[in-house]
Motif scaffolding. Structure first.
Motif, PDB file in Angstrom:
ATOM      1  N   HIS A  73     -44.181-105.497  35.665  1.00  0.00           N
ATOM      2  CA  HIS A  73     -43.241-106.061  36.627  1.00  0.00           C
ATOM      3  C   HIS A  73     -43.430-105.452  38.016  1.00  0.00           C
ATOM      4  CE1 HIS A  73     -40.518-108.682  34.202  1.00  0.00           C
ATOM      5  NE2 HIS A  73     -41.213-108.091  33.248  1.00  0.00           N
ATOM      6  N   ALA A  74     -43.778-104.163  38.064  1.00  0.00           N
ATOM      7  CA  ALA A  74     -44.065-103.536  39.362  1.00  0.00           C
ATOM      8  C   ALA A  74     -45.309-104.172  39.982  1.00  0.00           C
ATOM      9  CB  ALA A  74     -44.248-102.030  39.205  1.00  0.00           C
ATOM     10  N   ALA A  75     -46.308-104.502  39.155  1.00  0.00           N
ATOM     11  CA  ALA A  75     -47.507-105.178  39.660  1.00  0.00           C
ATOM     12  C   ALA A  75     -47.147-106.551  40.224  1.00  0.00           C
ATOM     13  CB  ALA A  75     -48.560-105.307  38.560  1.00  0.00           C
ATOM     14  N   ILE A  76     -46.248-107.258  39.550  1.00  0.00           N
ATOM     15  CA  ILE A  76     -45.780-108.557  40.050  1.00  0.00           C
ATOM     16  C   ILE A  76     -45.100-108.365  41.410  1.00  0.00           C
ATOM     17  CG2 ILE A  76     -44.166-110.474  39.676  1.00  0.00           C
ATOM     18  CD1 ILE A  76     -44.534-109.945  36.614  1.00  0.00           C
ATOM     19  N   GLY A 113     -50.240-101.608  35.428  1.00  0.00           N
ATOM     20  CA  GLY A 113     -49.600-102.918  35.383  1.00  0.00           C
ATOM     21  C   GLY A 113     -50.498-103.912  36.092  1.00  0.00           C
ATOM     22  N   VAL A 114     -50.659-105.093  35.497  1.00  0.00           N
ATOM     23  CA  VAL A 114     -51.555-106.104  36.056  1.00  0.00           C
ATOM     24  C   VAL A 114     -50.798-107.420  36.242  1.00  0.00           C
ATOM     25  CG1 VAL A 114     -53.743-107.346  35.765  1.00  0.00           C
ATOM     26  CG2 VAL A 114     -53.478-105.038  34.802  1.00  0.00           C
ATOM     27  N   ALA A 115     -50.944-107.991  37.420  1.00  0.00           N
ATOM     28  CA  ALA A 115     -50.394-109.306  37.729  1.00  0.00           C
ATOM     29  C   ALA A 115     -51.499-110.127  38.385  1.00  0.00           C
ATOM     30  CB  ALA A 115     -49.200-109.182  38.677  1.00  0.00           C
ATOM     31  N   VAL A 116     -51.333-111.428  38.371  1.00  0.00           N
ATOM     32  CA  VAL A 116     -52.321-112.303  39.007  1.00  0.00           C
ATOM     33  C   VAL A 116     -51.591-113.423  39.740  1.00  0.00           C
ATOM     34  CG1 VAL A 116     -52.661-113.827  37.019  1.00  0.00           C
ATOM     35  CG2 VAL A 116     -54.537-113.458  38.601  1.00  0.00           C
ATOM     36  N   SER A 117     -52.187-113.896  40.812  1.00  0.00           N
ATOM     37  CA  SER A 117     -51.589-115.007  41.561  1.00  0.00           C
ATOM     38  C   SER A 117     -52.244-116.314  41.140  1.00  0.00           C
ATOM     39  CB  SER A 117     -51.783-114.804  43.068  1.00  0.00           C
ATOM     40  OG  SER A 117     -53.116-115.095  43.447  1.00  0.00           O
ATOM     41  N   ASP A 118     -51.602-117.396  41.517  1.00  0.00           N
ATOM     42  CA  ASP A 118     -52.222-118.706  41.367  1.00  0.00           C
ATOM     43  C   ASP A 118     -53.318-118.817  42.436  1.00  0.00           C
ATOM     44  OD1 ASP A 118     -50.813-120.688  43.694  1.00  0.00           O
ATOM     45  OD2 ASP A 118     -49.786-118.816  43.196  1.00  0.00           O
TER      46      ASP A 118
END
Length: 160
Positions: free
Chosen positions: A140-143, A32-37
């Protein structure tokens, strides 16, 4: 030179003040991949990578980091409830060691205890079907992992 692999607080000292962070939830079959601003206030889901070969997976992660001008990575470390590290944590550390050879961006390890459980409950609360939950749970887990790390960093900045 390989990237540093450090606990979140230590890794943050090696990142510039601004710049996106990429959050990762490593599963056995997916990432899972998430990114921040760039201001590191909000984590957003990017995608779920179906794991194939390490080099292909790593290349995709590096491409995402490049597209987002990322300053570093936050990798969820699955620690057991008693604080010990089992096979999944060892696998995550091995992934981090191999990945660090491909980037100079510092990699933070962040305790992800119960992240998947919390996300699963949230998705059930949204009345999402089991099939749909399976599609989105890792992203969602990455988030969840990345947002927890961002919140911790924000709290630290406020106490300085």
């Amino acid at each position: 030179m390989p990237a540093l692999i450090l606990p979140l607080i230590d890794a943050a000292a090696h990142w510039p003040e601004r710049g996106a962070l990429v959050g990762l939830d490593l599963g056995t079959k997916t990432i899972g991949v998430a990114v921040s601003d760039p201001d590191r206030r909000l984590a957003t889901g990017v995608e779920t990578i179906q794991r194939t070969a390490f080099k292909l997976d790593a290349a995709r992660l590096l491409a995402i980091a490049g597209e987002r001008n990322a300053s570093g990575f936050v990798l969820g470390l699955p620690i057991n409830m008693d604080g010990s590290e089992g096979p999944r944590a060892q696998s995550t550390r091995a992934f981090a060691r191999n990945f660090s050879k491909l980037t100079e961006l510092a990699i933070a390890l962040w305790d992800e205890r119960l992240s998947t459980v919390a996300v699963e409950r949230e998705l059930i609360g949204l009345d999402m079907s089991r099939a749909r939950r399976a599609e989105v749970i890792d992203e969602h887990a990455a988030i969840f992992i990345l947002q927890g790390a961002l919140d911790r960093l924000t709290k630290l900045r406020g106490t300085r």
